[in-house]
Write an enzyme that holds these catalytic residues in place. Structure first.
Site, mmCIF file in Angstrom:
data_model
loop_
_atom_site.group_PDB
_atom_site.id
_atom_site.type_symbol
_atom_site.label_atom_id
_atom_site.label_comp_id
_atom_site.label_asym_id
_atom_site.label_seq_id
_atom_site.Cartn_x
_atom_site.Cartn_y
_atom_site.Cartn_z
ATOM 1 N N SER A 42 -0.346 -7.294 -6.590
ATOM 2 C CA SER A 42 0.605 -7.467 -5.484
ATOM 3 C C SER A 42 0.290 -6.524 -4.338
ATOM 4 C CB SER A 42 2.042 -7.252 -5.949
ATOM 5 O OG SER A 42 2.435 -5.902 -5.807
ATOM 6 N N ILE A 43 0.866 -6.838 -3.194
ATOM 7 C CA ILE A 43 0.692 -6.023 -1.991
ATOM 8 C C ILE A 43 1.308 -4.642 -2.160
ATOM 9 C CG2 ILE A 43 2.841 -6.750 -0.854
ATOM 10 C CD1 ILE A 43 1.152 -6.936 1.762
ATOM 11 N N LYS A 44 2.218 -4.493 -3.107
ATOM 12 C CA LYS A 44 2.921 -3.225 -3.293
ATOM 13 C C LYS A 44 1.995 -2.099 -3.777
ATOM 14 C CE LYS A 44 7.152 -4.650 -2.302
ATOM 15 N NZ LYS A 44 7.959 -4.078 -1.220
ATOM 16 N N ASP A 45 0.817 -2.439 -4.280
ATOM 17 C CA ASP A 45 -0.130 -1.392 -4.684
ATOM 18 C C ASP A 45 -0.449 -0.464 -3.519
ATOM 19 O OD1 ASP A 45 -0.197 -2.689 -7.080
ATOM 20 O OD2 ASP A 45 -2.306 -3.281 -6.988
ATOM 21 N N ALA A 48 2.603 1.858 -2.832
ATOM 22 C CA ALA A 48 2.896 2.676 -4.011
ATOM 23 C C ALA A 48 1.954 3.876 -4.067
ATOM 24 C CB ALA A 48 2.767 1.841 -5.279
#
Length: 452
Positions: A42-45, A48
């Site tokens: 996901s783009i959240k890597d 994060a």
């Protein structure tokens, strides 16, 4: 030798893929930024890792510490990756509307997951925001990432996602379409792109039950806008500090149903197995197509992978239970829903009394009548009851042949359930289908009503 020192070095530089079939009615060139290519899918890597590294630099996160975060799943996965490599513990709070797959993945990465109720206000002590904050105050040497208000979220996309899109489109992008949750992706990416070209339009995709669209248009935080919704990853009942409303030109709302259906279409039509919010983002593009021209270049961000939703939007029963799939299922689907119930029939030489006993014991209303493994007739409870009432004495030895009706229609297992109305009626309560293995299956009016 060509290798990375650890998995965190593979974050970013995700591909851009042209959409063809699903956007065939859109006049513009539509390109998908496929963020599931990140190691955490996901783009959240991106954000994060940025939050963790900035916390390390500022001294908020110390060696051996515990990272606490409220997450719908994807940010937790990105943090978990960083924690594994860097040696931190993780505790994640999440809401009970998220998919089970997300929780299982986080636990597989060694994290502790605390599931909190969805339908409570953000300041309720049971909410996943409040529980995360409380834990951060109670646990020594802990750091609450707080992706909603942590500016590192926005900066990550300003530094990586924005430049990547600009370079991949050679600066020709005219529109960016993004589902909005914490706000970091649209705000950071949008800010970078507008600095490059102020004419680029930044469109945010919201969901019904979220406050973003009305607040953006009126400046009013309307609690009446807030109600439960099923879409995961976008929409909020709060105003995160990372949402820069000044960067966003327009918000479009997409329904739970449309988002789910469009995510499935992405898989079937484009080969892109993506998450729930990807369907929302595509919905935004399709609903706003009249605002686009043939000269426009639209980049739509597809946030995460479909593997986290196999028990939800990619499960036909889950979709039907919520009215998201209409009667597009087949006779074979109906048979599968019956959990392989045995095919109950009676021989043409059997008695009416036996037929009555079989119907009572199996709790059924009709049966096919067989002879030499072929269906030669049918019998229902009305026929049996009428015969017994008209022949109260000496009816035990009468065969079903004397009262049976016409055979039930035999239909192909791939027939659409919507076509059953051509066969089932007041006088024909069931149909029979034959599998490739030669087994018979019966589908009744009741089976169809249950499925619908």
């Amino acid at each position: 030798m060509d290798y990375y020192n650890n998995i965190l070095e593979t974050i970013g530089n995700t591909p851009m893929v042209k959409l063809n079939k699903i956007t065939s009615d859109v006049p513009a060139l539509v390109l998908a930024k496929v963020e599931s290519f990140n190691p955490g899918n996901s783009i959240k890597d991106r954000m994060a890792l940025k939050m963790v590294e900035d916390a390390e630099k500022s001294g908020l996160l110390k060696p051996g510490g515990t990272i606490i975060e409220c997450t719908s799943g994807n940010t937790g996965m990105g943090i978990a990756l960083a924690a594994v490599v860097k040696g931190y513990k993780c505790i994640f709070t999440s809401s009970d509307k998220q998919s089970k797959e997300k929780f299982d993945i986080l636990r597989a990465m060694g994290a502790e997951v605390i599931v909190c109720p969805t339908n409570v206000t953000p300041d309720d002590p049971r909410s996943y925001y409040s529980v995360a904050e409380k834990l951060s105050k109670e646990i020594p040497n802990s750091f609450w990432a707080n992706q909603y208000d942590n500016h590192s979220n926005t900066v990550a996309h300003y530094e990586s996602t924005g430049p990547e899109i600009w370079e991949q489109t050679e600066g020709k992008i005219t529109h960016l379409v993004v589902g909005v949750g914490t706000g970091g992706t649209i705000s950071g990416t949008g800010k970078y792109l507008k600095e490059k070209n102020p004419n680029i339009k930044i469109w945010g995709v919201d969901t019904y039950g979220s406050v973003f669209k009305k607040y953006h248009e009126t400046g009013e935080f309307d609690e009446k806008e807030i109600y439960p919704y099923i879409t995961e990853g976008i929409g909020e009942d709060i105003l995160p500090k990372n949402v820069d409303f000044g960067v966003i030109d327009y918000f479009e709302k997409v329904s739970d149903k449309d988002a789910a259906v469009l995510a499935r279409r992405l898989a079937k039509e484009e080969g892109l197995f993506m998450g729930y919010s990807a369907g929302s983002a595509i919905g935004g593009v399709l609903q706003l197509k009249d605002k686009l021209t043939k000269d426009d270049v639209v980049v739509v961000i597809l946030h995460d992978h479909g593997s986290r939703y196999v028990g939800k939007i990619y499960n036909d029963d889950w979709m039907r239970d919520r009215g998201f799939l209409e009667s597009d299922f087949t006779i074979a689907d109906l048979i599968r829903r019956k959990d392989a119930e045995p095919f109950i029939s009676i021989e043409v030489s059997d008695t009416v009394k036996k037929a009555m006993q079989m119907m009572k014991e199996s709790d059924i209303s009709q049966m096919p009548v067989m002879e030499n493994n072929e269906i030669v007739g049918s019998i229902n409870e009305s026929q049996v009851l009428s015969f017994i009432l008209e022949n109260p004495v000496n009816n035990a030895d009468k065969s079903v042949k004397e009262i049976m009706g016409k055979p039930f229609p035999i239909v192909d297992s791939q027939l659409s359930a919507r076509e059953l109305n051509k066969y089932i009626s007041k006088d024909v309560p069931a149909v029979v289908s034959k599998s490739n293995t030669g087994d018979f299956h019966i589908v009744t009016q009741y089976d169809l009503i249950q499925a619908l």
